[in-house]
Design an enzyme around this catalytic site. Structure first.
Site, PDB file in Angstrom:
ATOM      1  N   GLN A 141       0.815  -1.199   0.000  1.00 24.29           N
ATOM      2  CA  GLN A 141       0.000   0.000   0.000  1.00 24.29           C
ATOM      3  C   GLN A 141       0.861   1.267   0.000  1.00 24.29           C
ATOM      4  O   GLN A 141       2.061   1.235   0.276  1.00 24.29           O
ATOM      5  CB  GLN A 141      -0.919   0.015   1.224  1.00 24.29           C
ATOM      6  CG  GLN A 141      -2.025  -1.032   1.146  1.00 24.29           C
ATOM      7  CD  GLN A 141      -3.061  -0.842   2.227  1.00 24.29           C
ATOM      8  OE1 GLN A 141      -3.008  -1.468   3.265  1.00 24.29           O
ATOM      9  NE2 GLN A 141      -4.022   0.041   1.984  1.00 24.29           N
ATOM     10  N   HIS A 142       0.200   2.380  -0.311  1.00 26.54           N
ATOM     11  CA  HIS A 142       0.705   3.747  -0.099  1.00 26.54           C
ATOM     12  C   HIS A 142       1.735   4.215  -1.113  1.00 26.54           C
ATOM     13  O   HIS A 142       2.032   5.407  -1.170  1.00 26.54           O
ATOM     14  CB  HIS A 142       1.303   3.914   1.302  1.00 26.54           C
ATOM     15  CG  HIS A 142       0.497   3.362   2.416  1.00 26.54           C
ATOM     16  ND1 HIS A 142      -0.837   3.663   2.581  1.00 26.54           N
ATOM     17  CD2 HIS A 142       0.823   2.512   3.426  1.00 26.54           C
ATOM     18  CE1 HIS A 142      -1.292   3.026   3.661  1.00 26.54           C
ATOM     19  NE2 HIS A 142      -0.316   2.322   4.181  1.00 26.54           N
TER      20      HIS A 142
ATOM     21  N   ASP B 211      -2.406  -4.870   0.495  1.00 20.14           N
ATOM     22  CA  ASP B 211      -1.904  -6.150   0.985  1.00 20.14           C
ATOM     23  C   ASP B 211      -2.605  -6.636   2.244  1.00 20.14           C
ATOM     24  O   ASP B 211      -2.970  -7.820   2.343  1.00 20.14           O
ATOM     25  CB  ASP B 211      -0.384  -6.102   1.175  1.00 20.14           C
ATOM     26  CG  ASP B 211       0.091  -4.912   1.994  1.00 20.14           C
ATOM     27  OD1 ASP B 211      -0.739  -4.130   2.503  1.00 20.14           O
ATOM     28  OD2 ASP B 211       1.323  -4.754   2.118  1.00 20.14           O
TER      29      ASP B 211
END
Length: 475
Positions: free
Chosen positions: A71-72, A241
């Protein structure tokens, strides 16, 4: 036999798992490594995905596929579909100052209410703000922002730079899901819409953002001419995830996942959203249409790594040493902030060993203190999640360290809730495969995940109380 594939594009590697849609049985797998570092050229992820697919025997007999990913990460694209600069990953902390600036300008409560999350350096919005401040010439070129799994899905569907993709740079074809979008810092998982005001506050201008799809909604179907990928494969929306792992575990309301990787996470599938203005609990969305309140710690399995190395033993012997010491380690407490800490938010903290006496400063005592420090830090995270109204009926303990008998025994003593250890597996890829099957058929597959351990409840609240007292002294 109908086959579906799930992809886990993580920080370290890309894993592909091909499963039987009816039973969930694993048919074959593949893997390829990612480069080290906190900023990466996304082309490396594409190359690794293709290599992992080849390692898994290809996709000629696969009907559907979905990608879950770290992520991110900030994937910034220009108007021609080119990557503007290397992607900044979740573990890149250069945007810590930018996070504080966004909080000061927008207000912590307003951000929590509007996006579910008060940003820290890992969140995408802070990376965009860093880009605006540190590399304005790059920021000015940005026409679209995607996350790692969004970009891989886009490439699988044939989109990308004009000279390397059959469908060209159609930025509007980018797609994502609620779970990954909720980690950007500019998506509202309650109203299911982007907060363009936060986006512009971060980057300085509006851009194309991926369409946000529902859990069973396909992103599209593969076409001819995409790096040897067969045409006609249904591509699912994908997921972040942790949300992918929850889906792969079959977690439902009342389940809390405690994941012990290099870092640690505690997250729950919840029917209701959270809005923590302190920033401790991130109010993410799940991959199943609900919510996924989450905390993250920077120190988890690495606590055991460093202690085992200090004692000159492997993890099995470390566990045996820990079980040879009494609960509470005779007053010895390890506050394990070896890499600073995110929960609590102490980025400059260091680890501390407190309460040493002639009696408890032994190999067994140190091993026990390390395991207790690991579990107690995660228990503080669980308490934060529960403080947001989340109900915990059972804890699913996952990660390699979850198989250590000492970790299981200490978890049963520190946590008040029942602890179970599911069968080890690639849960993120499994969740992506579930989503692929869901997109293909419209029905969410229900594949069994057997438990391999369920330590007998042995709650000893004094262990956590002593750890919290030690942590307070160490700060």
């Amino acid at each position: 036999m109908t086959l579906v594939a799930g992809v886990d594009s993580s920080t370290q590697s890309c894993k592909v798992v091909v499963r039987d849609l009816d039973t969930g049985a694993i048919v074959r797998t593949g893997r390829a490594s990612h480069p080290d570092g906190t900023e990466v050229d996304p082309a490396a992820w594409w190359d690794a995905l293709l290599a992992a697919i080849a390692d898994a025997g290809g996709l000629d007999d696969v009907a559907a596929l979905a990608v879950a990913g770290q992520q991110h990460g900030m994937v910034a694209l220009d108007g021609e579909g080119n990557v503007v600069r290397d992607a900044l990953l979740w573990n890149d902390t250069r945007s810590a100052r930018a996070a504080l600036d966004l909080i000061e300008e927008a207000g912590a409560q307003a951000l929590a209410d509007g996006t579910g999350t008060v940003p820290v350096a890992s969140i995408t919005s802070t990376k965009l703000r860093w880009l605006r401040d540190a590399e304005p010439e790059h920021a000015a070129r940005v026409a679209a922002v995607a996350l790692p799994h969004d970009w891989l899905t886009w490439r699988l569907l044939g989109y990308g730079p004009e000279d390397s993709s059959p469908s060209g740079p159609v930025l509007e074809a980018l797609a994502t899901d609620r779970s990954d979008a909720s980690g950007t810092g500019y998506f509202d998982p309650v109203r299911n819409r982007y907060d363009r005001g936060v986006l512009e506050l971060a980057l300085g201008h509006d851009v194309v953002l991926p369409r946000v799809l529902g859990p069973s909604e396909p992103a599209g179907t593969t076409i001819e001419g995409v790096a040897g990928i067969p045409a006609g494969i249904v591509i699912g929306a994908g997921a972040g995830d942790n949300a992918g792992a929850a889906l792969g575990l079959g977690a439902t309301a009342g389940d809390v996942v405690v994941s012990i990787g290099t870092s640690g996470t505690v997250f729950a599938v919840s029917p209701t959203p959270t809005h923590d203005a302190s920033g401790t609990v991130a109010g993410f969305a799940s991959a199943s249409g609900e919510f996924l309140p989450l905390i993250a710690t920077l120190n988890a399995a690495r606590i055991l790594d460093v202690t085992a190395a200090l004692l000159g033993v492997d993890h099995d012997e470390l566990g045996r040493l820990a079980l040879a010491a009494a609960p509470g380690a005779g007053g010895l407490a390890l506050v394990p902030y070896f890499a600073g800490e995110r929960t609590p938010n102490l980025p400059d903290a260091t680890a501390s060993l407190l309460g040493m006496t002639l009696a408890n400063t032994t190999r067994e005592g140190l091993a026990r203190a390390a395991v207790e420090g690991l579990i107690c830090a995660l228990a503080d995270g669980l308490a934060a999640v529960q403080g947001q109204g989340v109900t915990a009926e059972r804890l699913l303990l996952i990660g390699g360290a979850a198989l250590n008998p000492a970790v299981q025994a200490v978890a049963a003593q520190v946590f008040a809730e029942p602890v179970v250890v599911p069968q080890p597996g690639e849960y993120v890829a499994a969740g992506a495969a579930v989503q692929a099957g869901w997109a293909l058929t419209g029905t969410r597959p229900a594949w069994p995940v057997p438990d391999v351990a369920a330590p007998a409840p042995d709650h000893r609240p004094e262990i956590l109380e002593a750890y919290r007292a030690a942590a307070a002294r160490a700060r």
